[in-house]
Design a protein around this motif. Structure first.
Motif, PDB file in Angstrom:
ATOM      1  N   THR A   3      31.954  37.216  35.081  1.00  0.00           N
ATOM      2  CA  THR A   3      32.631  36.183  35.877  1.00  0.00           C
ATOM      3  C   THR A   3      34.077  36.523  36.192  1.00  0.00           C
ATOM      4  O   THR A   3      34.687  35.878  37.050  1.00  0.00           O
ATOM      5  N   HIS A   4      34.642  37.520  35.508  1.00  0.00           N
ATOM      6  CA  HIS A   4      36.018  37.925  35.758  1.00  0.00           C
ATOM      7  C   HIS A   4      36.068  39.387  36.201  1.00  0.00           C
ATOM      8  O   HIS A   4      36.930  40.156  35.775  1.00  0.00           O
ATOM      9  N   GLY A   5      35.133  39.764  37.072  1.00  0.00           N
ATOM     10  CA  GLY A   5      35.058  41.132  37.546  1.00  0.00           C
ATOM     11  C   GLY A   5      36.118  41.432  38.594  1.00  0.00           C
ATOM     12  O   GLY A   5      36.406  40.610  39.464  1.00  0.00           O
ATOM     13  N   ILE A   6      36.708  42.610  38.504  1.00  0.00           N
ATOM     14  CA  ILE A   6      37.697  43.066  39.483  1.00  0.00           C
ATOM     15  C   ILE A   6      37.254  44.437  39.969  1.00  0.00           C
ATOM     16  O   ILE A   6      37.234  45.409  39.211  1.00  0.00           O
ATOM     17  N   GLY A   7      36.879  44.507  41.241  1.00  0.00           N
ATOM     18  CA  GLY A   7      36.474  45.772  41.835  1.00  0.00           C
ATOM     19  C   GLY A   7      37.678  46.546  42.329  1.00  0.00           C
ATOM     20  O   GLY A   7      38.540  46.001  43.018  1.00  0.00           O
ATOM     21  N   ASP A  23      37.842  39.693  31.363  1.00  0.00           N
ATOM     22  CA  ASP A  23      37.582  38.791  30.240  1.00  0.00           C
ATOM     23  C   ASP A  23      37.300  39.540  28.951  1.00  0.00           C
ATOM     24  O   ASP A  23      37.282  38.950  27.876  1.00  0.00           O
ATOM     25  N   LYS A  24      37.090  40.861  29.043  1.00  0.00           N
ATOM     26  CA  LYS A  24      36.756  41.649  27.863  1.00  0.00           C
ATOM     27  C   LYS A  24      37.659  42.877  27.716  1.00  0.00           C
ATOM     28  O   LYS A  24      37.648  43.522  26.669  1.00  0.00           O
ATOM     29  N   PRO A  63      34.170  43.448  24.103  1.00  0.00           N
ATOM     30  CA  PRO A  63      35.592  43.827  24.038  1.00  0.00           C
ATOM     31  C   PRO A  63      35.775  45.338  24.011  1.00  0.00           C
ATOM     32  O   PRO A  63      35.045  46.049  23.309  1.00  0.00           O
ATOM     33  N   GLY A  64      36.758  45.819  24.760  1.00  0.00           N
ATOM     34  CA  GLY A  64      37.032  47.248  24.751  1.00  0.00           C
ATOM     35  C   GLY A  64      37.662  47.697  23.455  1.00  0.00           C
ATOM     36  O   GLY A  64      37.482  48.833  23.022  1.00  0.00           O
TER      37      GLY A  64
END
Length: 608
Positions: free
Chosen positions: A417-421, A435-436, A476-477
């Motif tokens: 839901t918080h994707g950034i292309g 978000d992660k 989470p990264g």
């Protein structure tokens, strides 16, 4: 910049469209790779192995492991190699396989031994030519002037190639040339489609004759399948094919009747007065002079050459329709489109078909296809067929470094839901989950298809328009692990995670920022020159005891030489030289993870 492409379903495209959307899964023949028995007099440069890795520092060098399942052309300067011929002679054919190129390698697949689909280490090529990976090679005429000898080559639509040493997947659908009873060619060969790593790169390409390097200049209905072996090291596995060696069914004795009215189901025809009726040589909706609210009924015979199971696909846009054969329902009453399968004996079989149209905005367009074992999907009606898709794709091209926020859908029904292309002019793009703090996918080719987001109300999502590599389920990264074998957390609960957006550098490339465990993290990725992957730099503002970064997850992670790790043979991880990080490959259930401690800075590359 946003491009809106307007597509139509024309007569010339229909055969290709039907071929790219098969109605049933055809019976495939799997080529055994426990030995070289499937091939005719195999040259010594071809062998069967159990594992293969490319040497990223040397041209045309594979590191091989004993075993079976992989076909390898193992060549070098002293052993230039020879081509490999299958025992198969084919006409119409669908071919599917995985292949791996060594660094700098060159090879090809010759359909019928005459028409070459190029295989090449085209990693990092931005503007591919017909001589690049997935291209249809040129024809050649030595009598022409220099610069004009090569002609009719077809470049792939985009470069979907992966790095040397990574497995690539290709699907080819080929239509052989056709000849009359006197042996005269009446139809050219065609490449109906080529899919490379999930991207359609060739479609409906007509071949007027053999390409350069053909084993013969004469075309024929049948020819050998051939792999090129004299130009470079290449490996293959999971080779399968469907040989369409049987004639397709045909329809005859067609009679039509048109009834005026709005019919929700098939009526009692005896109670209706026909609006028009007659005979026709082909199934078509063009016999109807009404724009809407009518029923078109066909009767006739369908000729079946070989007894067996056949699948029929009925296209009836703007209404309903059904198909019966031998008075048995094959395609039940369906709206817009329907599919059904039936076992039929050989010979002529009576059939009935009806099409009731009642949606005024839809175009009248009756379509019927048939497919069966050894029979490629064939259009029994005319080419006036609707695609049943009225949406023009809305594509975003990265003509400059581009950032777009949207929902991102991943395999397994997962929505980010918080994707950034993030798109680049070098045709290498990625999606970041804000978000992660994780990269969730990377892809090569075109940037984004925003149709789901911007068409009408939309659903807020966009999707990659190129060849995608996914990085697993979002998590989470960075994480603090209580023990070395503790499970990786699924979310950021308990980490005090707080996203802080991103800043753009002078080239409009983003650096993502977030707080976690009381430390500020900056995360920036830049495209490696030539679009060969991403270089990622993660900085932590203050040391966090036990802080760990997960670099990759997959079914199989292997450490290679020179700092390379391969993940499922689909992409590489390479830590920068001089880093003090010491990665560990650990097993969590059926999954392996590549993890490393992180203190203040970590830099590495994702290569694919």
């Amino acid at each position: 910049m946003v491009n809106k492409l307007y597509t139509t379903m024309g007569l010339a495209l229909l055969a290709s469209v039907c071929a790219t959307r098969p109605a049933i899964a055809q019976l495939k023949t799997q080529v055994p790779l426990s030995s070289l028995s499937a091939f005719t007099n195999p040259p010594k440069n071809w062998e069967i192995d159990g594992s293969v890795h490319a040497d990223m520092d040397k041209q045309n060098v594979f590191n091989l492991g004993k075993g079976t399942g992989i076909l390898v052309n193992n060549v070098d300067e002293k052993n230039p190699g020879h081509d490999l011929y299958f025992g198969l002679r084919h006409g119409d054919l669908d071919l599917e396989l995985d292949y791996m190129m060594a660094k700098g390698a060159n090879s090809g697949i010759y359909l019928q031994g005459l028409y070459e689909i190029q295989l090449l280490d085209s990693w990092g090529t931005v503007n591919p030519k017909s001589s690049d990976n997935g291209g249809i090679y040129e024809r050649w005429d030595d009598t022409k002037p220099e610069g004009q000898k090569g002609y009719e080559g077809h470049a792939p639509r985009q470069n979907a190639s992966r790095a040397p040493g990574l497995w690539q997947h290709m699907r080819i659908s080929f239509q052989a040339p056709k000849f009359d009873e006197k042996g005269l060619k009446i139809a050219n060969a065609k490449v109906l489609y080529i899919w490379l790593n999930g991207v359609l790169i060739q479609e409906n390409v007509e071949l007027s004759g053999p390409t350069r390097g053909a084993y013969d200049t004469k075309e024929a209905a049948l020819g050998p399948l051939r792999f090129q072996g004299d130009h470079g090291a290449v490996a293959f596995k999971n080779i399968s094919y469907t040989n369409f060696d049987k004639p397709h069914p045909t329809v005859a004795n067609l009679q039509y009747t048109v009834y005026k009215g709005n019919f929700g189901e098939e009526p009692d025809y005896a109670k209706l007065k026909p609006e028009a009726q007659g005979t026709t040589p082909i199934l078509t909706s063009n016999e109807v002079k009404l724009a809407n609210e009518y029923l078109l009924k066909y009767t006739g015979t369908i000729h079946i050459n070989d007894a067996g199971e056949y699948t029929f696909k009925l296209s009836i846009p703007g209404g309903k329709g059904a198909l019966k054969i031998n008075n048995t329902s094959v395609v039940p009453v369906s709206t817009n489109r329907g599919t059904g399968a039936v076992t039929l004996p050989s010979g002529d079989q009576p059939f009935e078909l009806f099409y009731s149209k009642n949606v005024d905005w839809a175009k009248s367009a009756l379509g019927l296809t048939v497919a069966g074992s050894g029979v490629r999907e064939y259009l029994l009606s005319d080419a006036n067929v609707s695609s049943n898709d009225a949406v023009d794709p809305i594509l975003i091209n990265a003509t400059e470094n581009t950032v777009l926020r949207s929902f991102t859908d991943l395999p397994g029904g997962i929505r980010v839901t918080h994707g950034i292309g993030v798109g680049s002019t070098e045709q290498l793009h990625y999606t970041y989950d804000a978000d992660k703090g994780m990269l969730v996918q990377i892809w090569r080719g075109s940037f984004l298809d925003a149709t789901p987001m911007w068409h009408e109300r939309g659903d807020g999502s966009s999707r990659p328009a190129g060849s995608v590599q996914y990085f697993g389920k979002p998590a989470p990264g960075l994480a603090k692990l209580a023990t070395a074998d503790a499970a990786w957390p699924a979310d950021t609960n308990g980490t005090a995670y707080k996203p802080k957006g991103y800043t753009l550098d002078k080239d409009t490339r983003p650096t993502f920022k977030y707080w976690i465990y009381g430390a500020l993290v900056t995360d920036a990725s830049t495209v490696i020159p030539g679009g060969q992957g991403l270089h990622r730099e993660v900085n932590v503002s203050a040391p966090v005891e036990g802080l760990t970064m997960r670099l990759a997850q997959g079914s199989k992670i292997e450490q290679l030489k020179n700092g390379f790790y391969t993940v499922d043979d689909q992409y590489y991880i390479k830590l920068d030289e001089g880093t003090d990080a010491k990665p560990t490959i650990r097993t969590q259930g059926s999954t392996q993870e590549l993890v490393t401690p992180i203190k203040q800075k970590l830099t590495y590359s994702i290569i694919f």
